[in-house]
Design a protein around this motif. Structure first.
Motif, PDB file in Angstrom:
ATOM      1  N   ILE A 235      19.105  38.540   2.124  1.00  0.00           N
ATOM      2  CA  ILE A 235      18.612  39.902   2.278  1.00  0.00           C
ATOM      3  C   ILE A 235      18.563  40.564   0.909  1.00  0.00           C
ATOM      4  CG2 ILE A 235      20.917  40.892   2.715  1.00  0.00           C
ATOM      5  CD1 ILE A 235      19.534  42.800   4.730  1.00  0.00           C
ATOM      6  N   SER A 236      17.533  41.381   0.687  1.00  0.00           N
ATOM      7  CA  SER A 236      17.402  42.095  -0.582  1.00  0.00           C
ATOM      8  C   SER A 236      16.674  43.408  -0.309  1.00  0.00           C
ATOM      9  CB  SER A 236      16.642  41.252  -1.610  1.00  0.00           C
ATOM     10  OG  SER A 236      15.331  40.976  -1.158  1.00  0.00           O
ATOM     11  N   ARG A 237      16.640  44.234  -1.325  1.00  0.00           N
ATOM     12  CA  ARG A 237      15.960  45.515  -1.172  1.00  0.00           C
ATOM     13  C   ARG A 237      15.327  45.918  -2.498  1.00  0.00           C
ATOM     14  NH1 ARG A 237      20.256  49.365   1.028  1.00  0.00           N
ATOM     15  NH2 ARG A 237      18.565  50.873   0.816  1.00  0.00           N
ATOM     16  N   ASP A 238      14.229  46.659  -2.415  1.00  0.00           N
ATOM     17  CA  ASP A 238      13.564  47.234  -3.577  1.00  0.00           C
ATOM     18  C   ASP A 238      13.370  48.710  -3.240  1.00  0.00           C
ATOM     19  OD1 ASP A 238      11.897  48.130  -5.585  1.00  0.00           O
ATOM     20  OD2 ASP A 238      10.685  46.310  -5.622  1.00  0.00           O
ATOM     21  N   ASN A 239      14.302  49.530  -3.680  1.00  0.00           N
ATOM     22  CA  ASN A 239      14.257  50.948  -3.306  1.00  0.00           C
ATOM     23  C   ASN A 239      13.022  51.650  -3.877  1.00  0.00           C
ATOM     24  OD1 ASN A 239      16.661  50.822  -1.815  1.00  0.00           O
ATOM     25  ND2 ASN A 239      17.906  51.275  -3.624  1.00  0.00           N
ATOM     26  N   ALA A 240      12.523  51.192  -5.008  1.00  0.00           N
ATOM     27  CA  ALA A 240      11.328  51.811  -5.603  1.00  0.00           C
ATOM     28  C   ALA A 240      10.117  51.628  -4.701  1.00  0.00           C
ATOM     29  CB  ALA A 240      11.062  51.224  -6.972  1.00  0.00           C
ATOM     30  N   LYS A 241      10.138  50.555  -3.896  1.00  0.00           N
ATOM     31  CA  LYS A 241       9.039  50.289  -2.957  1.00  0.00           C
ATOM     32  C   LYS A 241       9.397  50.668  -1.530  1.00  0.00           C
ATOM     33  CE  LYS A 241       7.066  46.468  -5.650  1.00  0.00           C
ATOM     34  NZ  LYS A 241       6.665  45.037  -5.630  1.00  0.00           N
ATOM     35  N   ASN A 242      10.587  51.247  -1.351  1.00  0.00           N
ATOM     36  CA  ASN A 242      11.050  51.624   0.000  1.00  0.00           C
ATOM     37  C   ASN A 242      10.997  50.436   0.952  1.00  0.00           C
ATOM     38  OD1 ASN A 242      11.319  54.391  -0.775  1.00  0.00           O
ATOM     39  ND2 ASN A 242       9.095  54.597  -0.529  1.00  0.00           N
ATOM     40  N   THR A 243      11.372  49.264   0.463  1.00  0.00           N
ATOM     41  CA  THR A 243      11.208  48.026   1.217  1.00  0.00           C
ATOM     42  C   THR A 243      12.469  47.178   1.144  1.00  0.00           C
ATOM     43  OG1 THR A 243       8.836  48.029   0.726  1.00  0.00           O
ATOM     44  CG2 THR A 243       9.791  45.976   1.502  1.00  0.00           C
ATOM     45  N   ALA A 244      12.795  46.561   2.280  1.00  0.00           N
ATOM     46  CA  ALA A 244      13.846  45.562   2.345  1.00  0.00           C
ATOM     47  C   ALA A 244      13.218  44.248   2.795  1.00  0.00           C
ATOM     48  CB  ALA A 244      14.949  46.001   3.296  1.00  0.00           C
ATOM     49  N   TYR A 245      13.868  43.152   2.415  1.00  0.00           N
ATOM     50  CA  TYR A 245      13.318  41.834   2.693  1.00  0.00           C
ATOM     51  C   TYR A 245      14.380  40.949   3.339  1.00  0.00           C
ATOM     52  CZ  TYR A 245      10.020  43.472  -0.864  1.00  0.00           C
ATOM     53  OH  TYR A 245       9.126  44.213  -1.589  1.00  0.00           O
ATOM     54  N   LEU A 246      13.891  39.961   4.071  1.00  0.00           N
ATOM     55  CA  LEU A 246      14.754  38.893   4.554  1.00  0.00           C
ATOM     56  C   LEU A 246      14.039  37.582   4.255  1.00  0.00           C
ATOM     57  CD1 LEU A 246      17.435  38.251   6.021  1.00  0.00           C
ATOM     58  CD2 LEU A 246      16.079  38.017   8.118  1.00  0.00           C
ATOM     59  N   GLN A 247      14.536  36.873   3.253  1.00  0.00           N
ATOM     60  CA  GLN A 247      14.007  35.559   2.917  1.00  0.00           C
ATOM     61  C   GLN A 247      14.718  34.531   3.772  1.00  0.00           C
ATOM     62  OE1 GLN A 247      11.503  34.612   0.529  1.00  0.00           O
ATOM     63  NE2 GLN A 247      11.708  32.712   1.693  1.00  0.00           N
ATOM     64  N   MET A 248      13.953  33.780   4.545  1.00  0.00           N
ATOM     65  CA  MET A 248      14.525  32.796   5.460  1.00  0.00           C
ATOM     66  C   MET A 248      14.049  31.405   5.060  1.00  0.00           C
ATOM     67  SD  MET A 248      14.076  34.842   9.072  1.00  0.00           S
ATOM     68  CE  MET A 248      12.288  34.716   9.050  1.00  0.00           C
ATOM     69  N   THR A 249      14.981  30.510   4.805  1.00  0.00           N
ATOM     70  CA  THR A 249      14.648  29.137   4.446  1.00  0.00           C
ATOM     71  C   THR A 249      15.320  28.175   5.411  1.00  0.00           C
ATOM     72  OG1 THR A 249      16.523  28.952   2.931  1.00  0.00           O
ATOM     73  CG2 THR A 249      14.462  29.783   2.011  1.00  0.00           C
ATOM     74  N   ASN A 250      14.863  26.912   5.369  1.00  0.00           N
ATOM     75  CA  ASN A 250      15.415  25.880   6.246  1.00  0.00           C
ATOM     76  C   ASN A 250      15.520  26.384   7.684  1.00  0.00           C
ATOM     77  OD1 ASN A 250      16.503  23.425   7.025  1.00  0.00           O
ATOM     78  ND2 ASN A 250      18.589  23.959   6.400  1.00  0.00           N
ATOM     79  N   LEU A 251      14.434  26.935   8.176  1.00  0.00           N
ATOM     80  CA  LEU A 251      14.453  27.531   9.502  1.00  0.00           C
ATOM     81  C   LEU A 251      14.654  26.486  10.586  1.00  0.00           C
ATOM     82  CD1 LEU A 251      11.684  30.180   8.912  1.00  0.00           C
ATOM     83  CD2 LEU A 251      13.967  30.679   9.807  1.00  0.00           C
ATOM     84  N   LYS A 252      15.344  26.902  11.633  1.00  0.00           N
ATOM     85  CA  LYS A 252      15.663  26.029  12.738  1.00  0.00           C
ATOM     86  C   LYS A 252      15.101  26.608  14.036  1.00  0.00           C
ATOM     87  CE  LYS A 252      20.064  24.904  10.505  1.00  0.00           C
ATOM     88  NZ  LYS A 252      21.543  24.856  10.642  1.00  0.00           N
ATOM     89  N   PRO A 253      14.857  25.777  15.039  1.00  0.00           N
ATOM     90  CA  PRO A 253      14.333  26.314  16.314  1.00  0.00           C
ATOM     91  C   PRO A 253      15.193  27.431  16.887  1.00  0.00           C
ATOM     92  CG  PRO A 253      14.119  23.934  16.282  1.00  0.00           C
ATOM     93  CD  PRO A 253      14.887  24.309  15.038  1.00  0.00           C
ATOM     94  N   GLU A 254      16.495  27.376  16.675  1.00  0.00           N
ATOM     95  CA  GLU A 254      17.370  28.422  17.197  1.00  0.00           C
ATOM     96  C   GLU A 254      17.239  29.750  16.458  1.00  0.00           C
ATOM     97  OE1 GLU A 254      18.248  25.331  16.240  1.00  0.00           O
ATOM     98  OE2 GLU A 254      20.195  25.312  15.210  1.00  0.00           O
ATOM     99  N   ASP A 255      16.475  29.775  15.383  1.00  0.00           N
ATOM    100  CA  ASP A 255      16.181  31.038  14.697  1.00  0.00           C
ATOM    101  C   ASP A 255      15.032  31.795  15.367  1.00  0.00           C
ATOM    102  OD1 ASP A 255      16.738  29.309  11.609  1.00  0.00           O
ATOM    103  OD2 ASP A 255      18.122  30.700  12.606  1.00  0.00           O
ATOM    104  N   THR A 256      14.379  31.173  16.326  1.00  0.00           N
ATOM    105  CA  THR A 256      13.273  31.811  17.025  1.00  0.00           C
ATOM    106  C   THR A 256      13.738  33.068  17.744  1.00  0.00           C
ATOM    107  OG1 THR A 256      12.081  29.727  17.333  1.00  0.00           O
ATOM    108  CG2 THR A 256      11.580  31.519  18.879  1.00  0.00           C
ATOM    109  N   ALA A 257      13.078  34.183  17.443  1.00  0.00           N
ATOM    110  CA  ALA A 257      13.459  35.480  18.017  1.00  0.00           C
ATOM    111  C   ALA A 257      12.502  36.542  17.506  1.00  0.00           C
ATOM    112  CB  ALA A 257      14.884  35.847  17.616  1.00  0.00           C
ATOM    113  N   VAL A 258      12.613  37.726  18.081  1.00  0.00           N
ATOM    114  CA  VAL A 258      11.994  38.909  17.490  1.00  0.00           C
ATOM    115  C   VAL A 258      12.997  39.485  16.503  1.00  0.00           C
ATOM    116  CG1 VAL A 258      11.030  41.189  17.897  1.00  0.00           C
ATOM    117  CG2 VAL A 258      10.636  39.358  19.562  1.00  0.00           C
ATOM    118  N   TYR A 259      12.540  39.716  15.294  1.00  0.00           N
ATOM    119  CA  TYR A 259      13.390  40.237  14.232  1.00  0.00           C
ATOM    120  C   TYR A 259      13.082  41.710  13.999  1.00  0.00           C
ATOM    121  CZ  TYR A 259      15.141  35.616  13.046  1.00  0.00           C
ATOM    122  OH  TYR A 259      15.779  34.393  13.082  1.00  0.00           O
TER     123      TYR A 259
END
Length: 128
Positions: free
Chosen positions: A70-94
């Motif tokens: 997780i990261s954030r860029d306050n100048a852009k009013n934006t937060a991020y979630l970088q997801m790697t090595n995704l697995k089927p159990e990560d399937t969901a609404v985020y």
């Protein structure tokens, strides 16, 4: 309450990566801790990651440690979630969500009722 909008979801194969974005409608995101939650069909909403406003301290659900960032860029009013090595159990609404309570990152889990603003969600599907 700040309005939030998520994007970046989609269909990805196991082992793949996605980056979710959460854009706030106001230039006050720096005042809030920002979290990512997810909810799969038939399951409770669970907190995946959170980043504080003061010093960018973070919380991660055990099952995503080492894979999500997780990261954030306050100048852009934006937060991020970088997801790697995704697995089927990560399937969901985020969903992204905000709270003024920075200390939430120190808890063992993220209680959804502590977060006052929520986005509409973005679907992540991990499947071959």
């Amino acid at each position: 309450q700040v309005k939030l909008a998520e994007s970046g979801g989609g269909l990805v194969q196991p082992g793949g990566s996605l980056r979710l974005s959460c854009v706030a409608s106001e230039s006050t995101l720096d005042l809030y801790a920002v979290a990512w939650f997810r909810q799969a069909p038939g399951k409770e909403r669970e907190g995946v990651a959170c980043i504080s406003s003061a010093d960018s301290s973070t919380f991660y659900l055990d099952s995503v440690k080492g894979r999500f960032t997780i990261s954030r860029d306050n100048a852009k009013n934006t937060a991020y979630l970088q997801m790697t090595n995704l697995k089927p159990e990560d399937t969901a609404v985020y969903y992204c969500a905000t709270t003024l309570w920075d200390a939430v990152v120190g808890r063992q889990r993220l209680p959804p009722n502590y977060f006052g603003s929520w986005g509409q969600g973005t679907q992540v599907t991990v499947s071959s």
